[in-house]
Write a protein that holds these residues in place. Structure first.
Motif, PDB file in Angstrom:
ATOM      1  N   SER A 191    -106.218 -32.793 -48.998  1.00 37.32           N
ATOM      2  CA  SER A 191    -106.848 -33.444 -50.247  1.00 37.32           C
ATOM      3  C   SER A 191    -107.848 -34.409 -49.975  1.00 37.32           C
ATOM      4  O   SER A 191    -108.087 -34.918 -49.200  1.00 37.32           O
ATOM      5  CB  SER A 191    -105.531 -34.120 -50.882  1.00 37.32           C
ATOM      6  N   ALA A 192    -108.802 -34.447 -51.133  1.00 32.20           N
ATOM      7  CA  ALA A 192    -110.013 -35.041 -51.102  1.00 32.20           C
ATOM      8  C   ALA A 192    -109.800 -36.565 -50.815  1.00 32.20           C
ATOM      9  O   ALA A 192    -110.694 -37.143 -50.294  1.00 32.20           O
ATOM     10  CB  ALA A 192    -110.621 -34.744 -52.485  1.00 32.20           C
ATOM     11  N   PHE A 193    -108.963 -37.138 -51.388  1.00 26.74           N
ATOM     12  CA  PHE A 193    -108.561 -38.413 -51.362  1.00 26.74           C
ATOM     13  C   PHE A 193    -108.130 -38.969 -50.147  1.00 26.74           C
ATOM     14  O   PHE A 193    -108.239 -40.127 -49.840  1.00 26.74           O
ATOM     15  CB  PHE A 193    -107.671 -39.045 -52.508  1.00 26.74           C
ATOM     16  N   ARG A 194    -107.548 -38.192 -49.182  1.00 28.03           N
ATOM     17  CA  ARG A 194    -106.932 -38.451 -47.953  1.00 28.03           C
ATOM     18  C   ARG A 194    -108.109 -38.625 -47.000  1.00 28.03           C
ATOM     19  O   ARG A 194    -108.318 -38.228 -45.750  1.00 28.03           O
ATOM     20  CB  ARG A 194    -106.072 -37.510 -47.366  1.00 28.03           C
ATOM     21  N   SER A 229    -112.225 -36.694 -35.652  1.00 26.48           N
ATOM     22  CA  SER A 229    -111.996 -37.378 -34.241  1.00 26.48           C
ATOM     23  C   SER A 229    -111.622 -36.121 -33.325  1.00 26.48           C
ATOM     24  O   SER A 229    -111.852 -36.298 -31.852  1.00 26.48           O
ATOM     25  CB  SER A 229    -111.261 -38.483 -33.994  1.00 26.48           C
ATOM     26  N   LEU A 230    -110.787 -35.199 -33.954  1.00 27.42           N
ATOM     27  CA  LEU A 230    -110.205 -34.068 -32.977  1.00 27.42           C
ATOM     28  C   LEU A 230    -111.413 -32.848 -32.922  1.00 27.42           C
ATOM     29  O   LEU A 230    -111.100 -31.894 -32.214  1.00 27.42           O
ATOM     30  CB  LEU A 230    -109.042 -33.442 -33.502  1.00 27.42           C
ATOM     31  N   GLY A 231    -112.380 -32.851 -33.587  1.00 27.53           N
ATOM     32  CA  GLY A 231    -113.402 -32.104 -33.200  1.00 27.53           C
ATOM     33  C   GLY A 231    -113.614 -30.952 -34.663  1.00 27.53           C
ATOM     34  O   GLY A 231    -114.339 -30.105 -34.428  1.00 27.53           O
ATOM     35  N   TYR A 232    -112.814 -31.165 -35.753  1.00 27.38           N
ATOM     36  CA  TYR A 232    -112.871 -30.420 -36.780  1.00 27.38           C
ATOM     37  C   TYR A 232    -113.969 -30.906 -37.531  1.00 27.38           C
ATOM     38  O   TYR A 232    -113.992 -31.931 -37.965  1.00 27.38           O
ATOM     39  CB  TYR A 232    -111.522 -30.476 -37.551  1.00 27.38           C
ATOM     40  N   ALA A 233    -114.719 -29.903 -38.320  1.00 24.44           N
ATOM     41  CA  ALA A 233    -115.780 -30.088 -39.044  1.00 24.44           C
ATOM     42  C   ALA A 233    -115.510 -29.691 -40.661  1.00 24.44           C
ATOM     43  O   ALA A 233    -114.768 -28.827 -40.624  1.00 24.44           O
ATOM     44  CB  ALA A 233    -116.985 -29.612 -38.519  1.00 24.44           C
ATOM     45  N   LEU A 234    -115.885 -30.677 -41.251  1.00 23.33           N
ATOM     46  CA  LEU A 234    -115.714 -30.435 -43.014  1.00 23.33           C
ATOM     47  C   LEU A 234    -116.632 -29.153 -43.094  1.00 23.33           C
ATOM     48  O   LEU A 234    -117.785 -29.089 -42.760  1.00 23.33           O
ATOM     49  CB  LEU A 234    -116.194 -31.249 -43.607  1.00 23.33           C
ATOM     50  N   ASP A 235    -116.185 -28.053 -43.639  1.00 21.44           N
ATOM     51  CA  ASP A 235    -116.733 -26.874 -43.827  1.00 21.44           C
ATOM     52  C   ASP A 235    -117.240 -26.673 -45.233  1.00 21.44           C
ATOM     53  O   ASP A 235    -116.549 -27.471 -46.185  1.00 21.44           O
ATOM     54  CB  ASP A 235    -115.744 -25.865 -43.651  1.00 21.44           C
ATOM     55  N   ALA A 236    -118.245 -26.016 -45.478  1.00 20.36           N
ATOM     56  CA  ALA A 236    -118.931 -26.021 -46.788  1.00 20.36           C
ATOM     57  C   ALA A 236    -118.335 -24.820 -47.566  1.00 20.36           C
ATOM     58  O   ALA A 236    -119.036 -23.615 -48.101  1.00 20.36           O
ATOM     59  CB  ALA A 236    -120.307 -25.703 -46.614  1.00 20.36           C
ATOM     60  N   VAL A 237    -116.998 -25.109 -47.563  1.00 19.63           N
ATOM     61  CA  VAL A 237    -116.242 -24.185 -48.641  1.00 19.63           C
ATOM     62  C   VAL A 237    -115.588 -24.795 -49.682  1.00 19.63           C
ATOM     63  O   VAL A 237    -115.205 -26.111 -49.279  1.00 19.63           O
ATOM     64  CB  VAL A 237    -115.324 -23.302 -47.834  1.00 19.63           C
ATOM     65  N   GLN A 238    -115.352 -24.314 -50.738  1.00 17.20           N
ATOM     66  CA  GLN A 238    -114.181 -24.800 -51.538  1.00 17.20           C
ATOM     67  C   GLN A 238    -112.768 -24.498 -51.524  1.00 17.20           C
ATOM     68  O   GLN A 238    -112.588 -23.197 -51.391  1.00 17.20           O
ATOM     69  CB  GLN A 238    -114.685 -24.629 -53.029  1.00 17.20           C
ATOM     70  N   GLY A 239    -111.765 -25.354 -51.725  1.00 15.47           N
ATOM     71  CA  GLY A 239    -110.364 -24.862 -51.825  1.00 15.47           C
ATOM     72  C   GLY A 239    -110.010 -24.534 -53.336  1.00 15.47           C
ATOM     73  O   GLY A 239    -110.305 -25.428 -53.982  1.00 15.47           O
ATOM     74  N   PHE A 240    -109.348 -23.695 -53.475  1.00 12.10           N
ATOM     75  CA  PHE A 240    -108.968 -23.208 -54.778  1.00 12.10           C
ATOM     76  C   PHE A 240    -107.330 -23.088 -54.552  1.00 12.10           C
ATOM     77  O   PHE A 240    -106.858 -22.749 -53.690  1.00 12.10           O
ATOM     78  CB  PHE A 240    -109.446 -21.773 -55.094  1.00 12.10           C
ATOM     79  N   ARG A 241    -106.646 -23.352 -55.875  1.00 11.49           N
ATOM     80  CA  ARG A 241    -105.001 -23.375 -55.812  1.00 11.49           C
ATOM     81  C   ARG A 241    -104.878 -23.106 -57.159  1.00 11.49           C
ATOM     82  O   ARG A 241    -105.227 -23.596 -58.194  1.00 11.49           O
ATOM     83  CB  ARG A 241    -104.614 -24.698 -55.423  1.00 11.49           C
ATOM     84  N   LYS A 242    -103.795 -22.164 -57.255  1.00  7.19           N
ATOM     85  CA  LYS A 242    -103.510 -21.570 -58.561  1.00  7.19           C
ATOM     86  C   LYS A 242    -101.770 -21.956 -58.498  1.00  7.19           C
ATOM     87  O   LYS A 242    -101.303 -21.308 -57.850  1.00  7.19           O
ATOM     88  CB  LYS A 242    -103.613 -20.302 -59.131  1.00  7.19           C
ATOM     89  N   MET A 243    -101.143 -22.974 -59.248  1.00  7.26           N
ATOM     90  CA  MET A 243     -99.762 -23.080 -59.261  1.00  7.26           C
ATOM     91  C   MET A 243     -98.953 -21.916 -59.932  1.00  7.26           C
ATOM     92  O   MET A 243     -99.493 -21.487 -61.294  1.00  7.26           O
ATOM     93  CB  MET A 243     -99.504 -24.425 -59.790  1.00  7.26           C
ATOM     94  N   LEU A 244     -98.103 -21.429 -59.334  1.00  8.08           N
ATOM     95  CA  LEU A 244     -97.200 -20.258 -59.974  1.00  8.08           C
ATOM     96  C   LEU A 244     -95.793 -20.605 -60.485  1.00  8.08           C
ATOM     97  O   LEU A 244     -95.493 -21.537 -59.605  1.00  8.08           O
ATOM     98  CB  LEU A 244     -97.304 -19.075 -59.097  1.00  8.08           C
TER      99      LEU A 244
END
Length: 142
Positions: free
Chosen positions: A115-118, A127-142
């Motif tokens: 989540s963006a606020f975290r 710090s573990l080597g994960y890079a913010l990727d240039a993608v958007q996350g999408f979610r549709k609640m069902l």
């Protein structure tokens, strides 16, 4: 100690998830789904215990892929370290354990959403080597 979550851990895991999402889950439903996960070798639900207490947990799912060289990848979900144990390396050990599982299964990469606020979590992942990727996350609640 890092080890796979077992059925006896589910009450403590339910409490951790309540801390994660802010609402109580259904232990009965967790038990049903847990049995399905145990029957599927793609699921890796790991826990870290301190003096017998479940301090944190993480789930990795190995996904097969048909694109390019058909290299599998891992999706990470439900990363949680109890507030009592944060800052003691628990999250790092859990994430590194998942990385080892991903490597052992020839995964090309690991991906997850946060989540963006975290912001503190994002610093931890970086710090573990994960890079913010240039993608958007999408979610549709069902």
């Amino acid at each position: 100690m890092i080890q796979p979550i077992v059925a006896e851990d589910l009450p403590e895991l339910e409490a951790l998830y309540e801390e994660l999402i802010g609402e109580k889950g259904s232990l009965t439903q967790m038990e049903v789904v847990f049995q399905k996960m145990r029957a599927n070798e793609a699921y890796h639900l790991m826990g870290y215990k301190v003096d017998g207490v479940l301090a944190g947990s993480v789930m990795g799912v190995i996904c097969l892929d048909l694109v390019g060289s058909c290299t599998p990848f891992m999706v990470v979900e439900n990363v949680i370290v109890s507030s009592r144990f944060q800052g003691h390396g628990v999250g790092k050990k859990l994430m590194l354990a998942l990385e080892e599982i991903a490597k052992a299964n020839s995964c090309g990469y690991i991906m997850f959403c946060s989540s963006a606020f975290r912001k503190e979590a994002h610093q931890f992942y970086a710090s573990l080597g994960y890079a913010l990727d240039a993608v958007q996350g999408f979610r549709k609640m069902l």
